[in-house]
Structure formats: structure tokens, C-alpha cells
Write a protein that holds these residues in place. Structure first.
Motif, PDB file in Angstrom:
ATOM      1  N   CYS A 104       3.488   2.188   2.858  1.00  0.00           N
ATOM      2  CA  CYS A 104       3.949   1.091   3.606  1.00  0.00           C
ATOM      3  C   CYS A 104       5.550   0.953   4.025  1.00  0.00           C
ATOM      4  N   CYS A 155       1.568   0.382   9.141  1.00  0.00           N
ATOM      5  CA  CYS A 155       0.483  -0.128   8.155  1.00  0.00           C
ATOM      6  C   CYS A 155      -0.552   0.971   7.896  1.00  0.00           C
ATOM      7  N   CYS A 203       1.875  -9.809   4.433  1.00  0.00           N
ATOM      8  CA  CYS A 203       2.397  -8.942   3.255  1.00  0.00           C
ATOM      9  C   CYS A 203       3.833  -9.135   3.221  1.00  0.00           C
ATOM     10  N   CYS A 254       0.919  -1.073   0.006  1.00  0.00           N
ATOM     11  CA  CYS A 254       0.168  -0.009  -0.099  1.00  0.00           C
ATOM     12  C   CYS A 254       0.977   1.243  -0.015  1.00  0.00           C
TER      13      CYS A 254
END
Ligand SMILES: Cc1ncc(C[n+]2csc(CCOP(=O)(O)OP(=O)(O)O)c2C)c(N)n1
Ligand code: SF4
Ligand SMILES: [Mg+2]
Lengths: 248, 69
Positions: free
Chosen positions: A23, A214, A53, A20
Motif C-alpha cells: 500500500c 490500494c 486508512c 496492507c
């Protein structure tokens, strides 16, 4: 004119991170790539990966990678290193993977003093699955499974991973770093390199816990997320080196 | 004169580099990128770049690919 910054050779030339926006996984991967390059072990490196992730490392790094069942990366790294002691073996895991489902594997890998390196991205949540409470979720932190905030009475306290790992006799290096500022990113790089070097020197388990943002699941902008690390996470998870056998 | 190489195809418009540059040389541009938001641009008409790498160290998306000093 001199080139003072380049991307690590470890990372594929056409790599485009799929994390994202904002991040910190991307910063951590770049620092780890730099450390592996500087140690000169890229051609001899095998990664044992995780679920979360963090696993996307395999899409971006130009090295041999193994995907392990959730939490078992350090156990698989143990097997790889014992079979091929000439290889540089590392794991790259999230807080959920390393310290929840995989904590038994992690703590015993440190206790046995396996000559592997583990990097744990502590973003206080299960990022990939949409932001559930994890082992390091802060007291009061709202997640999808703690809608009223984590409560000590109901959910227990956040786990201090780097301190636990430092208590193991087999650990050669254990540190906690943060990626919230340029100064801390520079310190993080030094710690990651140290955790790699102790493996190469055969001294034992090398570990770094990285406080990492995050923004998506914290529902913050990348800037707010870095402020959150500074103001809310670092007071609970102090930065520093908790064990370093190379220092007297 | 120090300078950076920026690959805006990788920019996700997180704008972390805007705060990282001590000289404020990185700004939002008027071009949109992969996230549909404005990507950044390096605007150093007066040759103020220090080559300090602060932007490159901060970028989570490898969009700052090289720095020269
Ligand atoms: C055995 C098993 N249990 C549960 C899951 C679902 N799952 C996927 S990712 C994840 C947690 C990841 O959290 P973390 O390790 O903190 O990584 P992050 O995404 O935050 O980087 C879970 C529980 C799974 N894939 N496999
Ligand atoms: S969900 Fe969180 S940890 Fe995963 S890529 Fe997005 S910001 Fe990063
Ligand atoms: Mg996590």
C-alpha cells in the motif's frame, strides 16, 4: 562513506506500518515526514486527521494529532491555525474524506486561503471500508457498490480534485503526483515540500493529490497496482502543478 | 562500497524493491516474515550497489532503514 538515506525523525523509531502489503500510504507518510523534517517544523506541527486508512498516521508520527469527524479535517485545521498561527498545520486525508463527505470543507478552506497544507491520497476507492465507489473511482472500475463498473450515466464522472483546488483564489499551490515509480516518488516529494513551504511563507493553501495504490481493494498485486496507476489512472488524472503562486 | 540496511522484521513481502533496484541486488530469501511469505534479502557479493536509494524510496514499510554510499 556517507549516509544518503535515513527515515524521517517525524516517524517514531519503532513504527511498524499496519497498512496492507504494497500500500502506497506508507510511501506517502515517509515523504511527508521528510518534508516536515526538512522544513524544520516538527516540534511545531499539529495534524488534523480524517476517517479512512490515512488516519493511522497518528500511530506512526511523533507529533501532535487531532482526529476529526469524517471529512472535517480542513475545517479543524482552519480553527487550529487561526488560534495558533505560529504552528505548522496539515491534514492527511483520503479521496473519500477530502473530496466526498468533506468536499465543502475542503473547497472552502482553499477558497478562504487558509494557511494550512492538505495531502489527499487518491486511491479511487473507500479503502478502509472495503472498496466502495468514491468520488475519484474510474469509469468502468468495479467496486463493491459498482459491481458492473462505474457508469457515467448512473454514477457520474471521476472528480479531478487538484484542478478544482487550483481554481480557488486562496490556493497557493496545487499539484497532482503519483507513487508508481521511483522517478514519480522523487517528484512527489518535491511537491509535498512545496505545499508545506507555501504555508510557512504565509502564501495560502497548499495542496497535493497523490495517486496511490490500494492493492487489496483493487484485487491486484502491488506490481499490478502500480501498472494500473500508470496505464489507467494517470491518463484520467494527469500529473503536474496546476497552481503555484511562487512562480510568476 | 555502497550498501543498504534492511530490517526484515518490517518486510511485508510486497517485492516492490525487487523491481526498483537497477542492479537486481534484492531477492526473495528463504525466510518467512510477518505475512507468512518470504522476506527479501540484499545480496551484493560483488559490491555492485550504487547507493542510489531506489529500493529505499520504493519500500512502503520502512524496512530499508539506511543507505550508505
Ligand atoms: C460519518 C461517517 N460516515 C461514514 C463512515 C464510514 N467510513 C469509514 S472510512 C470511509 C471512507 C474512507 O475512504 P477514503 O477517505 O478514500 O480513505 P482510504 O481508506 O481509501 O484511504 C467511510 C465512508 C464513517 N466512519 N463516518
Ligand atoms: S485497504 Fe487499501 S488503502 Fe487501506 S491499507 Fe489496505 S491497501 Fe492501503
Ligand atoms: Mg480512498
Amino acid at each position: 562513506m556517507q549516509q544518503v538515506f535515513k527515515l524521517p525523525d517525524c516517524i517514531k523509531k519503532d513504527a511498524k506500518f499496519t497498512f496492507c502489503p504494497g500500500c502506497d500510504h506508507g510511501v506517502a507518510l515517509r515523504l511527508l515526514g521528510d518534508a516536515i523534517d526538512e522544513c524544520g517544523v516538527r516540534e511545531d506541527t499539529i495534524a488534523a486527521l480524517c476517517v479512512g486508512c490515512s488516519v493511522f498516521l497518528y500511530d506512526f508520527y511523533d507529533i501532535d494529532c487531532l482526529e476529526c469527524p469524517h471529512g472535517r479535517a480542513t475545517a479543524e485545521a482552519t480553527g487550529i491555525k487561526r488560534a495558533r498561527p505560529d504552528k505548522f498545520v496539515f491534514t492527511y486525508q483520503g479521496d473519500g474524506d477530502f473530496a466526498a463527505i468533506g468536499f465543502a470543507e475542503s473547497i472552502y478552506t482553499a477558497t478562504r486561503g487558509e494557511k494550512v497544507t492538505s495531502i489527499c491520497i487518491n486511491n479511487t476507492t473507500y479503502g478502509m471500508t472495503g472498496g466502495q465507489m468514491g468520488p475519484t473511482t474510474l469509469l468502468g472500475q468495479v467496486t463493491t457498490t459498482t459491481p458492473f463498473g462505474r457508469s457515467a450515466e448512473l454514477n457520474g464522472y471521476p472528480m479531478k480534485i487538484a484542478e478544482h483546488i487550483a481554481l480557488c483564489d486562496g490556493t497557493a499551490f496545487s499539484a497532482r503526483v503519483s507513487l508508481d515509480s521511483v522517478a514519480n516518488i522523487i517528484k512527489a516529494k518535491q511537491a509535498i515540500k512545496k505545499a508545506c513551504e507555501v504555508q510557512i511563507k504565509g502564501l495560502g493553501f497548499g495542496f497535493v493529490e497523490i495517486l496511490s495504490s490500494c492493492p487489496t481493494n483493487w484485487k491486484m498485486t502491488p506490481q499490478e497496482a502500480h501498472r494500473h496507476i500508470r496505464e489507467k489512472m494517470i491518463p484520467v488524472f494527469p500529473l503536474g502543478v496546476f497552481k503555484d503562486v511562487t512562480k510568476g | 562500497m555502497a550498501y543498504i540496511v534492511l530490517d526484515t522484521k518490517k518486510c511485508k513481502s510486497c517485492y516492490l524493491c525487487l523491481d526498483a533496484c537497477p542492479k537486481g541486488l534484492i531477492k526473495k530469501s528463504s525466510e518467512t516474515g510477518m505475512t507468512g511469505n518470504f522476506v527479501v534479502e540484499f545480496d551484493d557479493k560483488n559490491g555492485e550497489c550504487l547507493g542510489c536509494k531506489c529500493c529505499a524510496l520504493t519500500c512502503p514499510d520502512l524496512a530499508i532503514t539506511e543507505v550508505y554510499k
